[in-house]
Each structure stands twice: as structure tokens, then as C-alpha cells.
Design an enzyme around this catalytic site. Structure first.
Site, PDB file in Angstrom:
ATOM      1  N   GLN A   1      37.571  76.635 -14.584  1.00  0.00           N
ATOM      2  CA  GLN A   1      38.217  77.955 -14.644  1.00  0.00           C
ATOM      3  C   GLN A   1      37.202  79.068 -14.847  1.00  0.00           C
ATOM      4  O   GLN A   1      37.583  80.238 -14.964  1.00  0.00           O
ATOM      5  CB  GLN A   1      39.260  77.990 -15.772  1.00  0.00           C
ATOM      6  CG  GLN A   1      40.337  76.937 -15.665  1.00  0.00           C
ATOM      7  CD  GLN A   1      41.221  77.118 -14.438  1.00  0.00           C
ATOM      8  OE1 GLN A   1      41.240  78.179 -13.803  1.00  0.00           O
ATOM      9  NE2 GLN A   1      41.952  76.081 -14.077  1.00  0.00           N
TER      10      GLN A   1
ATOM     11  N   LYS B   1      39.137  75.259  -6.677  1.00  0.00           N
ATOM     12  CA  LYS B   1      39.490  76.428  -7.491  1.00  0.00           C
ATOM     13  C   LYS B   1      38.564  77.602  -7.199  1.00  0.00           C
ATOM     14  O   LYS B   1      38.789  78.713  -7.644  1.00  0.00           O
ATOM     15  CB  LYS B   1      39.441  76.060  -8.973  1.00  0.00           C
ATOM     16  CG  LYS B   1      40.517  75.049  -9.372  1.00  0.00           C
ATOM     17  CD  LYS B   1      40.559  74.864 -10.872  1.00  0.00           C
ATOM     18  CE  LYS B   1      41.110  73.522 -11.279  1.00  0.00           C
ATOM     19  NZ  LYS B   1      42.570  73.466 -11.265  1.00  0.00           N
TER      20      LYS B   1
ATOM     21  N   ASP C   1      33.193  71.841 -18.919  1.00  0.00           N
ATOM     22  CA  ASP C   1      34.109  71.832 -17.776  1.00  0.00           C
ATOM     23  C   ASP C   1      34.255  73.276 -17.296  1.00  0.00           C
ATOM     24  O   ASP C   1      34.895  74.087 -17.952  1.00  0.00           O
ATOM     25  CB  ASP C   1      35.453  71.237 -18.221  1.00  0.00           C
ATOM     26  CG  ASP C   1      36.569  71.490 -17.213  1.00  0.00           C
ATOM     27  OD1 ASP C   1      36.275  71.954 -16.084  1.00  0.00           O
ATOM     28  OD2 ASP C   1      37.731  71.221 -17.556  1.00  0.00           O
TER      29      ASP C   1
ATOM     30  N   CYS D   1      48.790  70.445 -17.548  1.00  0.00           N
ATOM     31  CA  CYS D   1      47.896  69.326 -17.866  1.00  0.00           C
ATOM     32  C   CYS D   1      47.162  69.561 -19.183  1.00  0.00           C
ATOM     33  O   CYS D   1      45.991  69.211 -19.337  1.00  0.00           O
ATOM     34  CB  CYS D   1      46.891  69.069 -16.744  1.00  0.00           C
ATOM     35  SG  CYS D   1      47.684  68.572 -15.217  1.00  0.00           S
TER      36      CYS D   1
ATOM     37  N   HIS E   1      41.840  70.461 -20.891  1.00  0.00           N
ATOM     38  CA  HIS E   1      42.665  69.902 -19.812  1.00  0.00           C
ATOM     39  C   HIS E   1      42.657  68.379 -20.017  1.00  0.00           C
ATOM     40  O   HIS E   1      41.693  67.817 -20.541  1.00  0.00           O
ATOM     41  CB  HIS E   1      42.008  70.281 -18.492  1.00  0.00           C
ATOM     42  CG  HIS E   1      42.788  69.957 -17.263  1.00  0.00           C
ATOM     43  ND1 HIS E   1      42.832  68.688 -16.734  1.00  0.00           N
ATOM     44  CD2 HIS E   1      43.536  70.736 -16.437  1.00  0.00           C
ATOM     45  CE1 HIS E   1      43.580  68.710 -15.633  1.00  0.00           C
ATOM     46  NE2 HIS E   1      44.019  69.935 -15.431  1.00  0.00           N
TER      47      HIS E   1
END
Lengths: 148, 406
Positions: free
Chosen positions: B203, B226, B200, B364, B123
Site C-alpha cells: 500500500q 496495486k 510489506d 483481509c 494484512h
């Protein structure tokens, strides 16, 4: 479904699949347009002789609305004076954003099909990007026009 | 171990709405998840009855608010299986977490010529902070390539990680492709050369149990919104020793022990990295979101979402003109696709009028679009409230798109 057909009218689908004047023009003024939201990119080429748009074409990649708009724009402005093209853009912009547009002379002709866009605010920029880019080319401003 | 879909759906007020007279099918949880009632209730009751500033007042409300704020920190610690509460820093979101590491750890410990390795499926939030550091400090950014399926090219990654590598920063799950990255393998490569690892987890955390000690990572970030939590709150996990060694990033109240005009002593972590009044209610809401998903349980969530991915991949795969971008064997919750002859924004507009919310664009992750030579994709992503009927609605919507563009 019927409201989707207001946006995706046959004329728009036809021009998006078979865009007219979809080519570069050697020695023409050019400008580039970019819509960062969609990723739409368009390059407009315009040749003005004695104040008249003698030839106009475009290249690029984008959604059906932006492609059809560019294609119909080239048909609409070819042979017109540059100031007439600017005037047409004002009318066109209004038809894409307002529902009280007056076009008593019927100047918009086929461009009237974009009136459905006003129901889709996030798509208005798709329709107007080629026009902004055309004006930039007429103004000799080749730097990329951005809608954002 | 099955998941009570009807009950879960009833928890999400947003899902009860109609869009253009049609039942809402929400398939954009990867961009931001809808909020279940327990999270909304927690926010409301906190603001109504327990709200005050934290770490300051001697009065009951402030102590209560502080307690609730710190309870949420403890919930996040347990959620990530971190060793201690002090390793959990509240930030605005994953983006701020990565920027904090780049600006604090990066500026303090990276020298010109030092290398940071990221993957080609990051991202923008895990690309741009490192580019900024590159331009400021002269570090070198190396990009681990991906295969045509959207997997990390492990052999190429291994060859990129060398003695100059100081940090490897990768997604746990790639937001535009859905690929689950092999974090353990990458950690093993990094450890060989003494490099640190940042992951990261945006997700990943809504979809799988994450254990930062088992993964053996140095930094792990995620965004609350999220994970069915509020916007504006996120987490930076960092090993305690790193937080102790890292200089503060932002200065202000709450991050100090004592201040005179001559000298300021900083507080210990995590307070050292939480300058100013934090998003207290956001932290409380995030705690409620964690309680919510843990009550459902990741065994049930993983099984349900795996079924959904298999079903959706199979049904979408039957549409001739549809191309799925990202065909890794290890995927989670995201299906990116294109339709021959139809731009993703036209797909998005037509599906919208059918009541179906998907994302259309570059997500993104413009380098991913370039890698697969597409300007944009349409992306359907799943949350715990999605079922096979949502996939059926999507397929019916795509059929309409194809009818219009026939």
C-alpha cells in the site's frame, strides 16, 4: 433508485432494524451460521415438540438482508411442522435465485419480499444463511455452517 | 508539481465505463488498481513482437525477451533504490514474497523460541506465513499493539523487541486503516538487538517514493497489481548478503547452475529464487507501470493524494453517523468507515448501484476488525486518477444509503 427499493423494501428494513424473535431459547436445538465473505454470523435456536416448531429464535450480527431474513424466517416457521419448514426453505431458495418460481398456494407470504435479492447475486447468501442454519439445527448439526 | 487529472483519467480505459447507467467512480485501488493504457500496450506489444522464454534461447526473440525482463528488474532496482539488480527477485506478489522469506530465510535461520514481531494491523499475508512457521518450527510470534487512532504503539513495540527477536515484519502502510507506519523507528529498535526487518510495501509503493537503503530494511515486498501493473507479478527485495545465504525455496529450471542425479549446484541470486518460467510479460508490464508513475512523479502524486485525503476526511467527517476507523495523523490513500445502523455490505451494495466501487468487508485484516470491535468496514481508497469529484460522488452515495436506512 427504484431497483434498490426492490431489494431494500420496507418490510426488510423494518425487520432488520427491529428483528422479531431476536433472542436465545434455553434448552433448544441450536446451530451457528457464518458467511466469511460478509462476516455475517447467526445462531438459530429451535424447539421442536411432536414434530412441530414450537419456538424459534435467533441471535447474531449481519447485514440488513441477513437479519431481516432471519427475522422473517422465524415468523414464517413458528407453529409449522419441521418438514413444512424444510419445504418452505426450498421455495425460499428458489425465490432468491430464480425468476420463474411458482408459488400457487402463496405459501411464501411475506417471504416473497426477498425476490429482489436475485438481482444481487453476491447477496443471495446473506438471505439464505439463516435458513441453512435453521435446517442444521433441525438436523442436530450444531457445527458452524459456512456459506463458502 | 500539479497533476494533470484529465490526462491521467484518459489513460485508464476502465474509468470511461458506466455502471448501471452511472459514471463509474472507482475507489478500490487498495484492493487492486486499474490499468493505464501504457501498461496494457506494453503487455500487448511484448506478446505480439518480443515474446519468447527467457535465459535460454540463442535466437533473437529469446534474447530480446530476456533483455526486456532484465530491464524491468533494473527499473525496479532504481524504483526502490536498491544497491544492485541481483537484489530484486520476481515473485507472484507480496504474499509470495513474504512466504519465500518465511520458508527460506525463516526455516534456515530461526530456531525454536526465536521471536518474530509483527504489528496488530497486518494484512493476513503478513500473519499467516509466520503462524505456519511457528507451528512448524516453534518460533514465537509477538504482536505489537496499536492505539485507538490506529497508530503503532511505539512504546509497547519497543518493549516487545528484545534479545530473542530475530525479525520484525510490518506493513509500510496498513491496508485496512491507511496508517503509515514509522518504519525508521522500528528499524532502529530492531537494529539495537540485531534483528532483521521485513516491510510489506503493497500500500506504500503506489503512493510514495520508497528507498530501501534509506529505510535500511532487509526485506521489502510489493505486488505489481496495486501499482497499476499486471496481476501475478510482484517483488521481493532482499539485501544481497541475505539472498546469498538463503537456501532456495522452490526447485526447478532456471535456478540451477548444473544438475546431475548426484548433485545440483544452484544459480546465484536472483535466479536461485526464480525457478521455472517466470511471469515474463508481467515483469515487462510492471516495468511499464513503474515508468508510468515515475513520469507523473511522486512529488505530484503525494501532493495530489494528500489533498484528496484531507478533503475526503473533512467531507466524510461531517456525516454525523459516520465513524472513520483509523484516525492516525500520518495516513495514506485509505479511508475505512462505518455508518451507525448500516452494515458495510449494505453500504457497498447501495453504492454499487450508484456506480461507486468501494470495498466492504474485513479487508483481509480480521484482527484489525476485532481491535476496533467491528465485524467489517466500508473502505474507500484512492489512486492517481481519483479527484475531489469522486469524493463528492461518494458523499452523495452515502447520503442515499442514509435515506434508504432512515
Amino acid at each position: 433508485m427504484s431497483d434498490l427499493r426492490d431489494l431494500y423494501q420496507e418490510v426488510i428494513l423494518d425487520h432488520s432494524k427491529r428483528p422479531r424473535n431476536f433472542h436465545a431459547i434455553d434448552g433448544a436445538e441450536l446451530a451457528k451460521g457464518h458467511n466469511p465473505l460478509c462476516g455475517d454470523r447467526v445462531t438459530v435456536f429451535v424447539k421442536v415438540v411432536d414434530g412441530v416448531i414450537a419456538d424459534v429464535g435467533f441471535q447474531g450480527d449481519g447485514c440488513a438482508i441477513s437479519k431481516a431474513s432471519a427475522s422473517l424466517m422465524t415468523e414464517a416457521v413458528k407453529g409449522k411442522r419441521a418438514d413444512e419448514a424444510r419445504h418452505l426453505f426450498t421455495l425460499f431458495h428458489d425465490v432468491c435465485t430464480r425468476d420463474d418460481v411458482e408459488d400457487p398456494e402463496g405459501e411464501l407470504e411475506k417471504l416473497e419480499v426477498f425476490s429482489g435479492v436475485r438481482e444481487y447475486p453476491v447477496r443471495v447468501k446473506c438471505a439464505t444463511l439463516p435458513w441453512h442454519t435453521l435446517v442444521a439445527a433441525l438436523d442436530h448439526k450444531p457445527d458452524t455452517i459456512k456459506t463458502e | 508539481m500539479t497533476l494533470d487529472l484529465a490526462r491521467i483519467r484518459a489513460d485508464f480505459p476502465a474509468l470511461g465505463q458506466d455502471m448501471y447507467g452511472k459514471h463509474l467512480t472507482f475507489l478500490d485501488s487498495a484492493a487492486s488498481a486499474q490499468k493505464p493504457r501504457p501498461v496494457l500496450d506494453a503487455l500487448r506489444s511484448f506478446y505480439e513482437f518480443e515474446y519468447a522464454n527467457v535465459h535460454r534461447g540463442v535466437y533473437w526473440l529469446s534474447q530480446r525477451a530476456t533483455e526486456r525482463y532484465e530491464q524491468s528488474r533494473a527499473k525496479v532496482r532504481a524504483f526502490l533504490n536498491a544497491a544492485r539488480d541481483e537484489e530484486i527477485v520476481f515473485v507472484r506478489g507480496a504474499t509470495e514474497g513474504i512466504n519465500l522469506v518465511a520458508q527460506s530465510w525463516g526455516r534456515a535461520f530461526l530456531q525454536p523460541g526465536d521471536e518474530v514481531v509483527i504489528s496488530a494491523m497486518e494484512h493476513h499475508s503478513n500473519i499467516v506465513p509466520w503462524q505456519m512457521l511457528r507451528d512448524e518450527r516453534g518460533i514465537v510470534l509477538r504482536i505489537a499493539p496499536i492505539t485507538d487512532d490506529g497508530d503503532l504503539d511505539l512504546a509497547a513495540t519497543a518493549s516487545l523487541i528484545g534479545p530473542r527477536t530475530k525479525l520484525v515484519a510490518i506493513a509500510h502502510v496498513a491496508n485496512a486503516l491507511g496508517t503509515i507506519l514509522p518504519v525508521r523507528e522500528v528499524v532502529a529498535m530492531a537494529r539495537k538487538v540485531g534483528a532483521k526487518v521485513l516491510v510489506d510495501g503493497c500500500q506504500a509503493v503506489p503512493h510514495m517514493a520508497v528507498d530501501v537503503r534509506d529505510l535500511d530494511v532487509d526485506f521489502y515486498v510489493f505486488s505489481g497489481h496495486k501499482l497499476y501493473g499486471p496481476t501475478g507479478i510482484g517483488i521481493l527485495y532482499a539485501r544481497h548478503e541475505h539472498l546469498v545465504a538463503m537456501p532456495p525455496w522452490q526447485g526447478g529450471g532456471d535456478m540451477i547452475r548444473s544438475v546431475t542425479f548426484e548433485k545440483t549446484e544452484y544459480a546465484d541470486p536472483p535466479a536461485k529464487f526464480e525457478a521455472g518460467t517466470p511471469h515474463i510479460a508481467g515483469a515487462v508490464g510492471l516495468g511499464a507501470a513503474i515508468d508510468y508513475v515515475q513520469a507523473i512523479g511522486f512529488d505530484a502524486i503525494v501532493a495530489h493524494e494528500r489533498d484528496l485525503m484531507t478533503y475526503a476526511t473533512e467531507r466524510l467527517g461531517r456525516i454525523n453517523s459516520l465513524r472513520i476507523i483509523g484516525t492516525s495523523k500520518t495516513k495514506s490513500s485509505v479511508i475505512s468507515f462505518t455508518l451507525a445502523g448500516v452494515h458495510p455490505h449494505d453500504i457497498g451494495t447501495i453504492l454499487d448501484r450508484e456506480g461507486i466501487a468501494i470495498r466492504a468487508g474485513h479487508h483481509c485484516a480480521q484482527p484489525v476488525m476485532d481491535r476496533f470491535e467491528v465485524a467489517a468496514t466500508a473502505r474507500a481508497s484512492f489512486g492517481i486518477h481519483n479527484g475531489r469529484d469522486d469524493v463528492d460522488a461518494l458523499v452523495a452515495g452515502i447520503t442515499k444509503v442514509l435515506e434508504i436506512f432512515a
